[in-house]
Design a protein around this motif. Sequence first.
Motif, PDB file in Angstrom:
ATOM      1  N   GLY A 150      -1.485  -0.080  -6.048  1.00  0.00           N
ATOM      2  CA  GLY A 150      -0.606  -0.179  -4.889  1.00  0.00           C
ATOM      3  C   GLY A 150       0.046   1.152  -4.553  1.00  0.00           C
ATOM      4  O   GLY A 150       0.091   1.560  -3.384  1.00  0.00           O
ATOM      5  N   ALA A 154      -0.794   3.409  -1.073  1.00  0.00           N
ATOM      6  CA  ALA A 154       0.269   3.648  -0.108  1.00  0.00           C
ATOM      7  C   ALA A 154       0.847   5.066  -0.182  1.00  0.00           C
ATOM      8  O   ALA A 154       1.312   5.598   0.827  1.00  0.00           O
ATOM      9  CB  ALA A 154       1.390   2.627  -0.316  1.00  0.00           C
ATOM     10  N   THR A 319       4.821   5.619   4.648  1.00  0.00           N
ATOM     11  CA  THR A 319       4.229   4.636   3.728  1.00  0.00           C
ATOM     12  C   THR A 319       4.907   4.611   2.360  1.00  0.00           C
ATOM     13  O   THR A 319       4.571   3.761   1.533  1.00  0.00           O
ATOM     14  CB  THR A 319       2.728   4.908   3.532  1.00  0.00           C
ATOM     15  OG1 THR A 319       2.552   6.194   2.902  1.00  0.00           O
ATOM     16  CG2 THR A 319       1.986   4.893   4.863  1.00  0.00           C
ATOM     17  N   PHE A 322       6.331   1.252   1.196  1.00  0.00           N
ATOM     18  CA  PHE A 322       5.278   0.329   0.770  1.00  0.00           C
ATOM     19  C   PHE A 322       4.856   0.654  -0.658  1.00  0.00           C
ATOM     20  O   PHE A 322       4.686  -0.255  -1.485  1.00  0.00           O
ATOM     21  CB  PHE A 322       4.078   0.433   1.709  1.00  0.00           C
ATOM     22  CG  PHE A 322       3.024  -0.630   1.499  1.00  0.00           C
ATOM     23  CD1 PHE A 322       2.907  -1.688   2.376  1.00  0.00           C
ATOM     24  CD2 PHE A 322       2.144  -0.570   0.425  1.00  0.00           C
ATOM     25  CE1 PHE A 322       1.951  -2.683   2.187  1.00  0.00           C
ATOM     26  CE2 PHE A 322       1.180  -1.545   0.213  1.00  0.00           C
ATOM     27  CZ  PHE A 322       1.088  -2.606   1.102  1.00  0.00           C
ATOM     28  N   ALA A 323       4.694   1.935  -0.956  1.00  0.00           N
ATOM     29  CA  ALA A 323       4.254   2.343  -2.288  1.00  0.00           C
ATOM     30  C   ALA A 323       5.244   1.911  -3.360  1.00  0.00           C
ATOM     31  O   ALA A 323       4.862   1.357  -4.401  1.00  0.00           O
ATOM     32  CB  ALA A 323       4.056   3.860  -2.324  1.00  0.00           C
ATOM     33  N   THR A 325       7.824  -0.425  -3.271  1.00  0.00           N
ATOM     34  CA  THR A 325       8.046  -1.857  -3.442  1.00  0.00           C
ATOM     35  C   THR A 325       6.787  -2.564  -3.958  1.00  0.00           C
ATOM     36  O   THR A 325       6.893  -3.516  -4.737  1.00  0.00           O
ATOM     37  CB  THR A 325       8.498  -2.509  -2.125  1.00  0.00           C
ATOM     38  OG1 THR A 325       7.565  -2.207  -1.085  1.00  0.00           O
ATOM     39  CG2 THR A 325       9.868  -2.019  -1.728  1.00  0.00           C
ATOM     40  N   SER A 326       5.609  -2.106  -3.546  1.00  0.00           N
ATOM     41  CA  SER A 326       4.387  -2.743  -4.036  1.00  0.00           C
ATOM     42  C   SER A 326       4.199  -2.486  -5.532  1.00  0.00           C
ATOM     43  O   SER A 326       3.704  -3.353  -6.270  1.00  0.00           O
ATOM     44  CB  SER A 326       3.158  -2.265  -3.256  1.00  0.00           C
ATOM     45  OG  SER A 326       2.911  -0.888  -3.472  1.00  0.00           O
ATOM     46  N   MET A 379       7.294  -1.467   6.394  1.00  0.00           N
ATOM     47  CA  MET A 379       6.479  -1.108   5.229  1.00  0.00           C
ATOM     48  C   MET A 379       7.129  -1.599   3.928  1.00  0.00           C
ATOM     49  O   MET A 379       6.437  -2.035   2.996  1.00  0.00           O
ATOM     50  CB  MET A 379       6.292   0.412   5.170  1.00  0.00           C
ATOM     51  CG  MET A 379       5.307   0.972   6.170  1.00  0.00           C
ATOM     52  SD  MET A 379       3.600   0.587   5.697  1.00  0.00           S
ATOM     53  CE  MET A 379       2.688   1.571   6.899  1.00  0.00           C
ATOM     54  N   GLY A 383       5.169  -4.081   1.572  1.00  0.00           N
ATOM     55  CA  GLY A 383       4.838  -3.612   0.230  1.00  0.00           C
ATOM     56  C   GLY A 383       5.235  -4.594  -0.848  1.00  0.00           C
ATOM     57  O   GLY A 383       4.511  -4.788  -1.826  1.00  0.00           O
TER      58      GLY A 383
END
Length: 490
Positions: A150, A154, A319, A322-323, A325-326, A379, A383
């Motif tokens: 992930g 991201a 992004t 997203f990176a 939280t994912s 995002m 994420g």
Amino acid sequence: MTKSREAPSPERQKWQAFAVCVAVAALTILDLSKVNVGLPSIEASLGAGPTALQLIVAGYALAFGLSLVPSGRLGDLKSRRLMFVVGLTAFTVASLLCALAPSIELLVAARILQGVAAGIQMPQVLGLIQQLFQGKERARAFGFFGAIIGVSTAFGPTLGGLLIAIGGPEDGWRLLFWMNIPLGLAAIVFALRLLPKASTAPSGHNELDLFGIVLLGLTIFTLMLPFVLTTGQGDDPLRWLFLIGFVVFGAAFIRWEQRYKASGRSPVVHFSLFSLASYRNGTLIATVYFCALPATFLLTTLYLQQGLGLEPVYAGMVTIPFALTSAVAAFYGGRLVERYGRSLVVLGLLLVAVGFVALLLAAILTPPEITPYAMGVGMLLAGTGGGFVISPNQTLTLAEVPVEMGGVAGSMGQVGQRAGTAIGTAAAVSTFYSVIAGAGGADGAGLVEYHEAYRNGFLVVLALISVALVLGLLDLRGRKTGKVTSYSSD
């Protein structure tokens, strides 16, 4: 007399080998996303046209997909460690060729070679994780794996933008490939030292079905090629005729594999894997999800750079939420899947859908000066959902797969993901560029046209996420009614 250094415990050895695997997987996945922000720079530096730019992204995915299954099969039968090192060495050499490429033609060729190398090493990663871990420990390992993937997917655009900023607008894109070389060399050393040499190949017929591999390669090639050649700018409609070849070669492959197995030999693909509903459904969900995810990042990068005029490094930074939280969600998702199973993946897909809707609304409704920040909020939410999709789905998909088939099972799933990447990217990006082309190209298009282009391309993404959500709900219902085996860590 000096004491000999105490050998690491078997438990520590497993996690050291795992660290090597996920590091190389991250390097491979980074190349799927970080190169996106370099496309405008490559276009300016080498005079690349839309087809060449599409080949740099989707051609990598095509080559990746073609080499996955035979490489996974070879790793299962012979040595995953050997195939891992071969793929990693080829990836490092191909990265050097990309960094030195004097023309767009040579860059595309080297990029395709890089995709082949990535396809050799990735199924070994999944096979080794299957080999090294069982039960709850495997779920934990896939949680870490999902978090790393992930982050790599991201964070790639941000890293790519930073490298271009350091190297300059003309040749900064070369740093995208130069960074792979020292990392690849270091990974080779650690792989030779830490990866297990033991083979899990079953006894009996372990020959390689070469004719089956050729038929499968032709099937994958004719499926992905028309999408790889789709740019949305004056494409030849005859490219869709390749799909006829996909049907013909696909039917021939299935028939050949059935006859090959009936003769008592071991086929390339054990279709019995697809009789496992958990494997079949999980593979379908991942395929559709990966139709949407890379297309989202590429659309966003194009919109921010071309529509809003942001520098690559700032476009890539959108992004980062997203990176982060994912990664966190994937780490915990690997543990929560033991308790919640497919429900967790369905929740993740719902969050991704909501986050993507917020991302689209932020892009087209907010003032340009705050648009990147507003898109970052979308995002962030997407994420969180994405972290609950990738690693839990991977755990559920491979839960019932025998260890000796781990490589080929993982590689078939990766084929779906790479085919999904090519198809989703082609569908979304060609929709985006068709609007820009209708406005007279990048020079004639204004912010209104870029809003329309992003919206139209993103509607494709949202449709794909909706399909993945429906598949997840169907699998969840099957588990509740007993038609699909529920996940067990025992």
